[in-house]
Structure formats: structure tokens, C-alpha cells
Design an enzyme around this catalytic site. Sequence first.
Site, PDB file in Angstrom:
ATOM      1  N   LYS A   9      -9.746 -15.194   3.572  1.00  0.00           N
ATOM      2  CA  LYS A   9      -9.941 -15.266   4.925  1.00  0.00           C
ATOM      3  C   LYS A   9     -11.197 -14.123   5.486  1.00  0.00           C
ATOM      4  O   LYS A   9     -11.324 -13.334   4.627  1.00  0.00           O
ATOM      5  CB  LYS A   9      -8.833 -14.788   5.462  1.00  0.00           C
ATOM      6  CG  LYS A   9      -8.541 -14.981   7.210  1.00  0.00           C
ATOM      7  CD  LYS A   9      -7.153 -14.220   7.251  1.00  0.00           C
ATOM      8  CE  LYS A   9      -7.168 -12.853   7.580  1.00  0.00           C
ATOM      9  NZ  LYS A   9      -8.224 -12.348   9.064  1.00  0.00           N
ATOM     10  N   LYS A  53       0.879  -1.210   0.228  1.00  0.00           N
ATOM     11  CA  LYS A  53       0.005  -0.023   0.231  1.00  0.00           C
ATOM     12  C   LYS A  53       0.970   1.482   0.020  1.00  0.00           C
ATOM     13  O   LYS A  53       0.225   2.347   0.082  1.00  0.00           O
ATOM     14  CB  LYS A  53      -0.702   0.044   1.164  1.00  0.00           C
ATOM     15  CG  LYS A  53      -1.755  -0.991   1.302  1.00  0.00           C
ATOM     16  CD  LYS A  53      -2.648  -0.881   2.618  1.00  0.00           C
ATOM     17  CE  LYS A  53      -3.387  -2.115   3.281  1.00  0.00           C
ATOM     18  NZ  LYS A  53      -3.875  -2.130   4.521  1.00  0.00           N
ATOM     19  N   LYS A  85     -12.070  -8.425   9.327  1.00  0.00           N
ATOM     20  CA  LYS A  85     -12.865  -7.383  10.001  1.00  0.00           C
ATOM     21  C   LYS A  85     -12.755  -6.018   9.051  1.00  0.00           C
ATOM     22  O   LYS A  85     -13.833  -5.229   9.167  1.00  0.00           O
ATOM     23  CB  LYS A  85     -12.456  -6.843  11.229  1.00  0.00           C
ATOM     24  CG  LYS A  85     -10.913  -6.436  11.583  1.00  0.00           C
ATOM     25  CD  LYS A  85     -10.858  -6.307  13.116  1.00  0.00           C
ATOM     26  CE  LYS A  85      -9.589  -6.543  13.706  1.00  0.00           C
ATOM     27  NZ  LYS A  85      -8.322  -6.083  13.171  1.00  0.00           N
TER      28      LYS A  85
HETATM   29  P1  ATP Z   1      -7.577  -6.886   9.294  1.00  0.00           P
HETATM   30  O1  ATP Z   1      -8.409  -7.253   8.040  1.00  0.00           O
HETATM   31  O2  ATP Z   1      -7.525  -5.409   9.958  1.00  0.00           O
HETATM   32  O3  ATP Z   1      -6.161  -7.528   9.059  1.00  0.00           O
HETATM   33  P2  ATP Z   1      -8.307  -9.221  10.820  1.00  0.00           P
HETATM   34  O4  ATP Z   1      -9.927  -9.809  10.818  1.00  0.00           O
HETATM   35  O5  ATP Z   1      -7.495  -9.978   9.753  1.00  0.00           O
HETATM   36  O6  ATP Z   1      -8.434  -7.731  10.408  1.00  0.00           O
HETATM   37  P3  ATP Z   1      -6.303  -8.957  12.676  1.00  0.00           P
HETATM   38  O7  ATP Z   1      -6.302  -7.661  13.434  1.00  0.00           O
HETATM   39  O8  ATP Z   1      -5.034  -9.284  11.481  1.00  0.00           O
HETATM   40  O9  ATP Z   1      -7.611  -9.511  12.188  1.00  0.00           O
HETATM   41  O10 ATP Z   1      -5.998 -10.202  13.734  1.00  0.00           O
HETATM   42  C1  ATP Z   1      -6.396 -10.253  15.004  1.00  0.00           C
HETATM   43  C2  ATP Z   1      -6.568 -11.755  15.481  1.00  0.00           C
HETATM   44  O11 ATP Z   1      -7.604 -12.346  14.885  1.00  0.00           O
HETATM   45  C3  ATP Z   1      -5.194 -12.475  15.089  1.00  0.00           C
HETATM   46  O12 ATP Z   1      -4.958 -13.080  16.387  1.00  0.00           O
HETATM   47  C4  ATP Z   1      -5.616 -13.123  14.003  1.00  0.00           C
HETATM   48  O13 ATP Z   1      -4.804 -14.463  13.998  1.00  0.00           O
HETATM   49  C5  ATP Z   1      -6.889 -13.466  14.311  1.00  0.00           C
HETATM   50  N1  ATP Z   1      -7.834 -13.771  12.984  1.00  0.00           N
HETATM   51  C6  ATP Z   1      -8.164 -12.742  12.272  1.00  0.00           C
HETATM   52  N2  ATP Z   1      -8.966 -13.104  11.161  1.00  0.00           N
HETATM   53  C7  ATP Z   1      -9.246 -14.472  11.434  1.00  0.00           C
HETATM   54  C8  ATP Z   1      -9.702 -15.509  10.825  1.00  0.00           C
HETATM   55  N3  ATP Z   1     -10.504 -15.298   9.780  1.00  0.00           N
HETATM   56  N4  ATP Z   1      -9.945 -16.884  11.515  1.00  0.00           N
HETATM   57  C9  ATP Z   1      -9.053 -17.130  12.515  1.00  0.00           C
HETATM   58  N5  ATP Z   1      -8.422 -16.116  13.234  1.00  0.00           N
HETATM   59  C10 ATP Z   1      -8.440 -14.859  12.605  1.00  0.00           C
HETATM   60 MG    MG Z   2      -5.276  -9.302   9.336  1.00  0.00          MG
END
Ligand code: ATP
Ligand code: MG
Length: 352
Positions: free
Chosen positions: A192, A112, A195
Site C-alpha cells: 500500500k 512495535k 504517508k
Molecule cells: P500511516 O503510514 O501513518 O498508517 P497511511 O497513509 O496509511 O499512513 P492512515 O492515517 O492510515 O494513512 O489513513 C488515513 C486515511 O487514508 C484512511 O481513511 C485510509 O483508508 C486512507 N488511506 C491510506 N492509505 C491509502 C491508500 N494507499 N489508498 C487509499 N486510501 C488510503
Molecule cells: Mg495506515
Amino acid sequence: MSPQSRELSGITPSGALTLGNYLGALRRFTEHQDDAFYFVANLHALTTDHHPEQLRRATLSTAALFIAAGLDPERATVFLQSDVPAHVELSYLLESTAHLGELSRMIQFKQKGGRPGTRASLFTYPCLMAADILLYDATDVPVGGDQSQHLELARDLAIRFNTLYGRTFVVPRLAPAAFTTRVRDLADPTTKMSKSAPADAPGVIRMLDDPDTISRKVRRAVTDSDGELRYDPDVKPGIANLAEILAALTAGTPEQVLDSVSGYGALKQLCTDVVIAELEPVRRRHQELFADPAELLGMLAVGAARARTVADAVVTRARAAIGVVSAVGASGVADPPAGYHAVHTVKRLPPS
Ligand code: ATP
Ligand code: MG
């Protein structure tokens, strides 16, 4: 408990938390609470465009979800990253330890960073992340998925700092992360669930979705047309995803889940029922905490005070090692050095 077993994890409030965050992070946090540090990494949400009011809400909502999901602030230290200024201070000392080359190679920046208006913090945030880790003297940091590069950098910076300025940081070892379900997007089960997906993404179950919304999202989950109940993540990712979600929530295996239902419709119904049963109490508790945030803020203040005690000691060590001198005592009150006679010469501005 020794620092060896200290759990430390932060979640950036970059969107409403998902079922993936719940199964992959929050639920696991509640299983390791003693001597654990869990924080809302709100400063990390400033590296890309953001809305201040949304960030305020998302920060408090994420903290409320930590508690609602079962974190007990008496056992675990739950806090907001921004309430512990040592994170920012150590981040700067680590920026002064890191090299341009290694920060330019970080994946987020490579993906990015070329856009006009890219914030400087998108380049430097890995130093903040290294500070997040090094401030709590963690010895074993679980690595998995997209976080490994950040943890490698934290380790490299700790080693470099110690070599240049004397032993200051505990160098974290990279430990393999415990297996957790990787929840995939219901509308595109090859990616995946995240959020930061758009708020109305049809395949992302949010922890705060009401039962009707969850029901609709699961009903529309992409499956396949062969109708066969078989666990095969490569060939049948949609079915495998639903089965894995159910397995994680019922302490069974995906195969057992698929054996227990009669068809795709029944699988979706079971998934809807089990997800709602799991998330509904969390949503209600979140509503209570959010309606009157005084209780929540009180818990976070206690957590911040506890986190500061640990983090301040480490940043003080780092400051001394790198040669940043302090003219104030630990109390924050000026402590003149011995033999110093304070003579104040106040230059007055000429009358206008
Ligand atoms: P972003 O899109 O902002 O990266 P994200 O949903 O991927 O958000 P992270 O902030 O990257 O979330 O991760 C926060 C925690 O949630 C980490 O411990 C990560 O391993 C877990 N996590 C995120 N997405 C998943 C998923 N789809 N399945 C299982 N664990 C997840
Ligand atoms: Mg993430």
C-alpha cells in the site's frame, strides 16, 4: 441531519499526505460535508519518536490540505484533535475501562511494542481512538482495512462502560466502508502507498509533490515486461495500480483506461497528466493557506469551538456516570455548594 449519517474521520499527521490519502480519504470527505467532523489527529502522532517542529508543521499542513482539497469549514467541522481536550479526558476514562489483555492484543502494539523505549502511549492510544469515536455520538462507523480492530474495541468499551455505569455512550454499529481505491506504492505495487514511508520513497506520490516530481515517480513506476495492456491485479499489479488510479480520477473503470491507451508509455503519460491536473490546484491553495496561516487558524478555531460543544456534552455525561465529581460550574468558575461558607486559612511560609 441525524447522527446516523454523521461522518467522522481523523488523519494522523505521521507524514506528508499521499495520493492514497487523497483518493481514499480527503476526496471522499469533500463528498460528505454536512454535519461531518474531520480532524487532524495530531495526538496520535506522539506514540512513536517524533520531532516537535516537524509535528507542528505536519499538523498545520494536513489541516491546510483538508481545506485545499475542498472541505468547506462552513459546512463541515474541521479541527485539530488537540483543540478539543475532551478527547484526552475521555481517553483516560476509557483507559480505566479497558483491560490490559485487550490492549496487548492490538496489532500496532504487538508489532512495535517490544522495542526498548516504547512509549506508553503506543499501548494506550486505542483508548484515545475510542474516545475520538464515542465523543461524537456516531451510530454507524464505516470499517475497512486496518481500522476494524480499533472500532471493535471502541464498541466493546462503550458497551462495558454502559453496563457498568448506566447508558452513557451511543454504541456505534460497524458499517461496511464504501469501496475506495487502494492505491499501491509505485515502486512496489504489492504494498500500500503510505504517508509514513520515508520522505524520499520513490514510489509514494505526495499531495504536495511538484509536477516534475510526480512525472519522475510515475515514469519510474514498476510495471512488467510482457507489454500487454490487461487489467489483472494479481499478475500485473503495477499496470493495475496505474489503471486504478486513473479510473478513480476519471470516473471510469480500469479496463476502460487500459483500452484508451496504446502502450505502457502512453499509460504512464496519461497517469502523469491526470494526477498533476488533479493535485496542482490543491497544492496552490495549500501554498496560499500555508503562507499566511491566520486564515487557516481562524477556520480551525471555529471548527474547534463547534466540536467542543458536541464533545463536551458527551464527556460530561461520562464523567457523571463514572463518578468523577466536579466542583466547578460549566462556566469554569468555582460555584460553592449551597450552605458552604468559604473560610480561607492561608498558611504562610515562615520568612526565610
Ligand atoms: P500511516 O503510514 O501513518 O498508517 P497511511 O497513509 O496509511 O499512513 P492512515 O492515517 O492510515 O494513512 O489513513 C488515513 C486515511 O487514508 C484512511 O481513511 C485510509 O483508508 C486512507 N488511506 C491510506 N492509505 C491509502 C491508500 N494507499 N489508498 C487509499 N486510501 C488510503
Ligand atoms: Mg495506515
